[in-house]
Design an enzyme around this catalytic site. Structure first.
Site, mmCIF file in Angstrom:
data_model
loop_
_atom_site.group_PDB
_atom_site.id
_atom_site.type_symbol
_atom_site.label_atom_id
_atom_site.label_comp_id
_atom_site.label_asym_id
_atom_site.label_seq_id
_atom_site.Cartn_x
_atom_site.Cartn_y
_atom_site.Cartn_z
ATOM 1 N N ARG B 23 -12.602 -5.503 -2.340
ATOM 2 C CA ARG B 23 -12.655 -4.025 -2.329
ATOM 3 C C ARG B 23 -13.003 -3.470 -3.718
ATOM 4 O O ARG B 23 -12.536 -2.405 -4.105
ATOM 5 C CB ARG B 23 -11.345 -3.456 -1.808
ATOM 6 C CG ARG B 23 -11.583 -2.340 -0.778
ATOM 7 C CD ARG B 23 -10.288 -1.730 -0.271
ATOM 8 N NE ARG B 23 -9.575 -2.569 0.659
ATOM 9 C CZ ARG B 23 -8.241 -2.573 0.824
ATOM 10 N NH1 ARG B 23 -7.490 -1.763 0.113
ATOM 11 N NH2 ARG B 23 -7.681 -3.376 1.698
ATOM 12 N N ARG B 27 -11.946 3.125 -3.987
ATOM 13 C CA ARG B 27 -11.350 4.389 -4.429
ATOM 14 C C ARG B 27 -10.739 4.383 -5.824
ATOM 15 O O ARG B 27 -10.487 5.435 -6.391
ATOM 16 C CB ARG B 27 -10.284 4.831 -3.416
ATOM 17 C CG ARG B 27 -10.862 5.650 -2.266
ATOM 18 C CD ARG B 27 -9.754 6.299 -1.479
ATOM 19 N NE ARG B 27 -9.014 5.311 -0.680
ATOM 20 C CZ ARG B 27 -7.774 5.498 -0.229
ATOM 21 N NH1 ARG B 27 -7.117 6.615 -0.537
ATOM 22 N NH2 ARG B 27 -7.175 4.568 0.500
ATOM 23 N N ARG B 36 -18.133 9.387 -2.536
ATOM 24 C CA ARG B 36 -17.385 9.430 -1.277
ATOM 25 C C ARG B 36 -17.181 10.866 -0.811
ATOM 26 O O ARG B 36 -17.275 11.165 0.388
ATOM 27 C CB ARG B 36 -16.048 8.699 -1.472
ATOM 28 C CG ARG B 36 -15.088 8.750 -0.301
ATOM 29 C CD ARG B 36 -15.592 7.914 0.861
ATOM 30 N NE ARG B 36 -14.762 8.076 2.052
ATOM 31 C CZ ARG B 36 -14.959 9.007 2.970
ATOM 32 N NH1 ARG B 36 -15.938 9.886 2.841
ATOM 33 N NH2 ARG B 36 -14.175 9.075 4.040
ATOM 34 N N ASP B 73 -17.895 -1.652 6.163
ATOM 35 C CA ASP B 73 -16.566 -1.775 6.759
ATOM 36 C C ASP B 73 -16.637 -2.729 7.940
ATOM 37 O O ASP B 73 -17.662 -2.802 8.623
ATOM 38 C CB ASP B 73 -16.067 -0.404 7.230
ATOM 39 C CG ASP B 73 -14.597 -0.449 7.573
ATOM 40 O OD1 ASP B 73 -13.767 -0.228 6.665
ATOM 41 O OD2 ASP B 73 -14.251 -0.756 8.735
ATOM 42 N N TYR B 149 -8.302 -4.572 16.097
ATOM 43 C CA TYR B 149 -8.514 -3.127 15.984
ATOM 44 C C TYR B 149 -9.074 -2.546 17.274
ATOM 45 O O TYR B 149 -8.726 -1.441 17.673
ATOM 46 C CB TYR B 149 -9.458 -2.815 14.814
ATOM 47 C CG TYR B 149 -8.812 -2.994 13.465
ATOM 48 C CD1 TYR B 149 -7.973 -2.008 12.930
ATOM 49 C CD2 TYR B 149 -9.016 -4.150 12.721
ATOM 50 C CE1 TYR B 149 -7.368 -2.181 11.699
ATOM 51 C CE2 TYR B 149 -8.409 -4.330 11.485
ATOM 52 C CZ TYR B 149 -7.584 -3.339 10.978
ATOM 53 O OH TYR B 149 -6.970 -3.508 9.762
#
Lengths: 342, 342
Positions: B23, B27, B36, B73, B149
């Site tokens: 990652r 962020r 973003r 993703d 998921y």
């Protein structure tokens, strides 16, 4: 009549296959739900000896398991230490989280033992009502897992706040763990004096830690508690359940000197046996399989017993039974164990 | 100039210590947050090749890591299959969950490749802008984790719905996994054609499965994907990251034929090395340590490199970097690696 659990844990007798299941006194039982309803608050339910006695005995009456486990909760310890603890239905525990080192020094360690008297009273009552050949298991949360809730303030996927607190404030965190070691040792010792034949330490969140932290916050505190309990009560076996210990299982087994090892669902029993040749193993049927597939419950139970044949082994789940488990599935599990052990 | 990542993964050259971190385009970087912000929707951000290219390159510009990992993703696959997927800020992904076997047959497998063209376009652009000595890592979620998921509909502690679906509907679940094997193989193959030098399969929820289910839903599908990719692209190494594989790591390593193994934070690198002597290992600094304790970052990074000395090893985290990680901590980590490898 001797207790299968003790023969297995203490004398390491093989092929006795005692069985019980984690969270066996719980919501999947209609008779449990009935009593539970009469207590608006979960902790007052735990602190009512008559109620705790009754629900502890329910699964024994129904399934004739070889061990009863005291009905209580691992969060009675923070509650006894004066931290605010509540349970909101459907959302699990809520604690006023510990956020600073100073709050740790304010925990009311001295009042804990007196505060927990209703639990010891329940243990006395249960032991009195329980058939002699059944073992009574006392329990507590292990320090790391209890500390997780005390700092996080609730259940969590990662317990990131708690783990980060341990990194940021290692001295304060160590004080919290030391406090929990003392309180937990005293708590378990009192349960033993009140009649518990075995005690189990639940370290549900052990698997979240890197190896060094696992040694420091899981193995060492467990080692301290076990060693003190062995001094006080040399005949009482201790089961350690470090959930998701993975490759740390051998270290945990060797260093803590527990008599029995809880094995979670993710671990092949045969590999656990290789990693821990000295201990009695306990586990590890998947509670979700128990809730779902009746045919496979029997196959899987037989397979576990076959895999562990000739070694001390307690048939159990790898995690707590889930509320929607059909009773007849649990019955099938118990019948299978009895059928095989003859 | 040759790529450190390839030397390590493919040629098994030792002491090259390539580094990147999971990652790494994320962020914690202010330049990431700036881009973003201009996308109200997370998936349209992923599907905009210019934006994906820019954020993929950001950590390389800043830290000079040895590998860039495609910004995307794992849930683009269900999205491409026609399942509704959204991301709510602060709450992670939300999918319209698959509840019946019939819904699995309605997945739109044929449109997936066309749908994912913007991803391949991003890979082409990134490879063009990236220095030759840097590896570009393509990736996908492994079938089990993506299926989790798709059935659960969101992130979860236990993915109980997904696991129970697999028990209750093994044939339908197997069809879903087979579909994901096909789509994921094609997806990674197209990433490779577009310029990816290495691919990684993320199986974040592998550790939730009992051993038999781990073999069936983690090892077998991974094995199929890897074997097909090796036929199509024999020179492209594959990294498998079965998070919390625990004692199943050796089985995973031996059966899947991956070139590299991601190691999660809970596993001692030395034991992982014993369990998987043939693969390059990648990991496993705790992201929470990276976010918290600058002094220990250096000690721990040195220790990992020392523990893995003389074996093929990629310095990395054991899980994705967390958003509140200070940039100077990341810098300290990168500097330490460079200092030691000289």
């Amino acid at each position: 009549m001797s207790k299968r659990m003790i023969a297995c844990l203490k004398e390491k007798q093989v092929d006795h296959y005692p069985f019980w299941f984690m969270r066996q006194a719980g919501r999947y039982l209609p008779e449990y739900r009935k009593i539970r309803e009469s207590f608006p608050d979960f902790l007052s339910f735990c602190y009512t000896p008559d109620a705790a006695t009754e629900v502890t005995l329910q699964p024994i009456t129904r399934f004739d398991c070889d061990a009863a486990i005291l009905f209580s909760d691992i969060l009675v310890i923070p509650d006894a230490l004066g931290q605010e603890v509540g349970f909101t239905p459907g959302h699990g525990p809520k604690l006023r989280p510990i956020e600073t080192a100073a709050e740790i020094t304010r925990l009311e360690e001295k009042r804990a033992e007196e505060f927990l008297q209703p639990v010891f009273q329940a243990v006395r009552q249960i032991r009195k009502s329980l058939a002699e050949e059944k073992a009574l298991i006392g329990f507590a949360g292990a320090p790391w897992t209890v500390a997780c809730y005390m700092i996080e303030g609730e259940g969590s996927k990662e317990f990131a706040k708690a783990r980060q607190f341990a990194y940021r404030e290692p001295i304060a965190f160590s004080q919290l763990i030391d406090c929990l070691v003392r309180v937990t040792t005293a708590y378990l010792s009192e349960q033993i004096k009140a009649g518990a034949d075995v005690v189990q330490l639940f370290d549900s969140w052990a698997g979240l830690l890197p190896p060094d932290e696992f040694k420091r916050w899981v193995i060492e505190p467990t080692q301290q508690i076990v060693s003190q309990l062995k001094t006080l009560h040399p005949d009482i076996p201790v089961i350690g359940f470090a959930r998701c210990a993975g490759m740390m299982l051998a270290d945990y087994a060797n260093s803590t000197d527990v008599d029995g090892l809880g094995i979670d669902t993710s671990m092949p029993l045969i590999k656990a046996r290789e990693a821990a040749p000295k201990q009695a193993l306990q586990g590890n049927l998947d509670p979700l399989l128990l809730a779902t597939d009746k045919a496979r419950i029997m196959t899987q139970t037989k397979r576990m017993m076959k895999d562990m044949k000739g070694t001390p082994y307690i048939v159990n789940l790898g995690h707590g039974i889930v509320p929607h488990t059909p009773i007849d599935h649990v019955q099938a599990f118990c019948d299978t164990v009895r059928e095989i052990r003859g």
